[in-house]
Design an enzyme around this catalytic site. Structure first.
Site, PDB file in Angstrom:
ATOM      1  CD  GLU A   1      -2.980  -0.867   2.081  1.00 34.88           C
ATOM      2  OE1 GLU A   1      -4.171  -1.203   1.893  1.00 34.88           O
ATOM      3  OE2 GLU A   1      -2.811  -0.341   3.283  1.00 34.88           O
TER       4      GLU A   1
ATOM      5  CD  GLU B   1      -4.423  -6.015   2.798  1.00 30.75           C
ATOM      6  OE1 GLU B   1      -5.391  -5.228   3.635  1.00 30.75           O
ATOM      7  OE2 GLU B   1      -3.573  -6.016   2.987  1.00 30.75           O
TER       8      GLU B   1
END
Length: 650
Positions: free
Chosen positions: A221, A294
């Site tokens: 991320e 995710e």
């Protein structure tokens, strides 16, 4: 995983709480689930035109092409392939339970295991590497292969994962100019040395070498951080130059989907809510496979908050993804536990630390038990795959061992002599810069700072206490300093007195733009009546196993009716059979840490939400087991061992 939900996003400035909606009736839930199963059944009939192939590690006979992302769907060795993944972190699960959790993953219908690799746990001290016991990554990967699971490896170096400092080692912060997650030379030098050790352990387990690893993630991320446009390319080259040959991926949520990408790596997304998630998927290239790296099946908890749960809409969203053959990974499939002091924290204007449990409201509970969420997903995946899934493994038995009396006691002040020699310094030294652990400083635990004062007045922290300090005058508690309480009145008295501050590192922030600010202990001057205090004696209280064992070997006093706290309290748990999992309750206690046979089980705190700590059977043995509680401020007399967890109100 991040510090705020997508939609809200990792850069949000407020604490996010799960929206709790009344559950629908069981009838309507079953009816909706039945309709979703019917839709997936129709999809299966359509898909039978495709040859999906035998796609488990034990069945593929050739290892040439690997996982490919050149079309709108994945191909594995030339066969169309949909990744059905689940996150399972080896470092949060007792090694003895790895196989149990993986078999329960397969029984859900998943074909791929994803795991982070925690740098801060593997290299706790500079140049000293630990890949043993729960940190034996190679054995973990071998077991995944033996159980016919593919693996997506997420080696970082930064991993977030609600882990202290996002999995980065705290000793990096000894450098006052450190710029984490950038191409700052002293950071990349440390990463290079770590990767030089880690990657040779990973390379043999890649798909093309006969192993289970089909893909490797580049950092984590980064789009929500994005402090250096050259950084992602550096990490990618660091992987490739050390022999990574499998498909590369990136992973981002609503903040920085494009900023976190790098040429040559497949872009994947993270989300929970349908509106933000489907919008993210629409931004992905149409000619590439779509994957949700995710899909957040639940959420993590903070001290002083509520226990987060998430179920409404979960089955609908996953069904919608499967109907489009979107690959997905359940984060988490099984959360596990933040044993010891490894939990992270968030700080979006307000600092909040994560609890010991990482149950996450995942399909498989913290103790490895099945949930309603698990069986609903199993029905969906059974229909989607069009095959009978493996039988679900039996659930591990839980035991209510009853009450243990903490009959022995030693105060913190008496225990100090069993520590290493204290450090003397004219000014306070933060944990990371303490001259211990071969120049690596102190990573976790408490630090006791003591000096002499000759007056009372206003004690001011100037916000230099990280994260919570209990203040003592001649061993008597006079209050606390933390982020909300920056000043404290010290009573007046004649003569010299010892002023002590017991400072707890409650967990370094694991996500956001404050990573470089996560030095703990006392990080600057403390003032008494506007004058900086000087002449400190500093005791690092790391609470390592060898200290607890050394402490256990000395003569303890009988616990008095009103013991002085902080202190250590000891009791014995008798196990007359094979050990079973159990949960510890702390009636009458305030805040502290529990050690079982010298191992740090984690923190407890009456502010909740968590009210029990999970004690796995492998930490116990037949016969006598030593339970040691370090209590900061309010001592009880017993610990209760239950067969049921209590993670708090939702």
């Amino acid at each position: 995983m991040r510090g705020a939900r997508a939609g809200g996003g990792g850069g949000g400035a407020k604490k996010i709480m799960a929206k709790v909606t009344p559950p629908r009736s069981g009838y309507w839930r079953r009816r909706r689930l039945g309709l979703l199963v019917l839709l997936l059944g129709l999809l299966l009939l359509y898909r039978l035109r495709y040859h999906w192939g035998a796609l488990t590690p034990g069945q593929l006979s050739t290892r040439v092409l690997g996982l490919q992302a050149e079309k709108e769907y994945f191909q594995l060795e030339g066969y169309k392939f949909v990744i059905l993944g689940g996150s399972l972190h080896y470092f949060r699960v007792p090694r003895e339970y790895w196989a149990d959790r993986m078999l329960k993953m397969k029984a859900l219908g998943l074909n791929t295991l994803t795991t982070y690799v925690p740098w801060n746990l593997h290299e706790l001290q500079i140049g000293v590497y630990n890949f043993k016991s729960e940190l034996d990554l190679e054995d973990y990967l071998t077991l995944a292969k033996d159980l016919d699971l593919w693996v997506i490896l997420r080696p970082g170096p930064y991993i977030c994962s609600e882990l202290d400092l996002g999995g980065l080692p705290s000793w990096l912060l000894r450098d006052p100019n450190m710029r984490l997650r950038t191409t700052y030379s002293r950071f990349t030098q440390a990463v290079d040395k770590y990767f030089d050790v880690l990657m040779p352990k990973v390379i043999p387990h890649q798909y093309k070498n006969g192993g289970p690893i089909i893909a490797v993630q580049v950092e984590n991320e980064y789009g929500g951080y994005n402090e250096d446009p050259s950084y992602m390319l550096y990490v990618k080259e660091a992987l490739l130059s050390r022999g990574i040959v499998e498909l590369l991926m990136t992973s981002d949520n609503t903040h920085g989907l494009r900023q976190g990408s790098v040429a040559g790596a497949l872009v994947t997304v993270n989300f929970q809510k349908a509106d933000s998630g489907l919008a993210l998927l629409s931004e992905l290239p149409a000619d590439k496979p779509k994957m949700v790296m995710e899909y957040w099946t639940g959420w993590f908890d903070h001290w002083g908050d509520h226990h987060h749960v998430f179920s409404e809409g979960l089955i609908d969203i996953i069904t919608a993804l499967l109907l489009k053959d979107v690959s997905l990974n359940l984060y988490m499939f099984h959360g596990g536990t933040n044993f010891g002091f490894i939990n992270g924290a968030q700080d979006f204007e307000t600092y909040i630390a994560d609890v010991t449990s990482y149950d996450y409201d995942a399909p498989l509970s913290e103790a490895g038990d099945y949930t309603e969420k698990y069986f609903n997903l199993r029905q969906i995946f059974t229909t989607y795959l069009g095959q009978t899934l493996p039988k679900v493994p039996v659930v591990t038995f839980k035991m209510a061992y009853g009450t243990v009396h903490l009959k022995e006691y030693i105060s913190l002040w008496d225990a100090l002599k069993f520590l290493q020699m204290p450090i003397t310094s004219d000014t306070p030294i933060n944990m990371e810069n303490l001259p211990i652990n071969s120049g690596s400083g102190q990573a976790f635990g408490y630090t006791l700072y003591s000096t002499v004062i000759t007056s009372g007045g206003t004690l001011a922290s100037e916000n230099h206490v990280r994260d919570r300090a209990q203040v003592f005058v001649d061993g008597k508690s006079v209050g606390f300093l933390d982020y909300d309480n920056l000043e404290l009145n010290i009573p007046e008295a004649e003569g010299k007195r010892k002023l002590s501050l017991l400072v707890e590192n409650r967990g370094r922030v694991n996500y956001g733009l404050k990573l470089d600010q996560q030095r703990k202990g006392i990080t600057g001057d403390i003032f008494l009546n506007d004058k900086p205090l000087r002449g400190f004696t500093i005791h690092p209280l790391e609470m390592k196993t060898n200290f607890i064992e050394r402490l256990s070997a000395v003569d303890w006093a009988v616990t008095p009716q009103t013991p002085t706290v902080p202190g250590f309290f000891c009791g014995l748990l008798r196990v007359d059979s094979l050990p079973y999992d159990t949960f510890i309750k702390f009636p009458g206690w305030g805040k502290g840490v529990v050690f079982v046979n010298g191992l740090n089980l984690g923190r407890y705190w009456t502010v909740g939400p968590q009210q029990t700590l999970y004690l796995p059977a492998p930490w116990l043995h037949h016969g006598t087991n030593e339970i040691v509680i370090f209590e900061e401020s309010k001592a009880g007399t017993i610990a209760e061992f239950s067969d049921t967890p209590d993670l708090g109100g939702v």
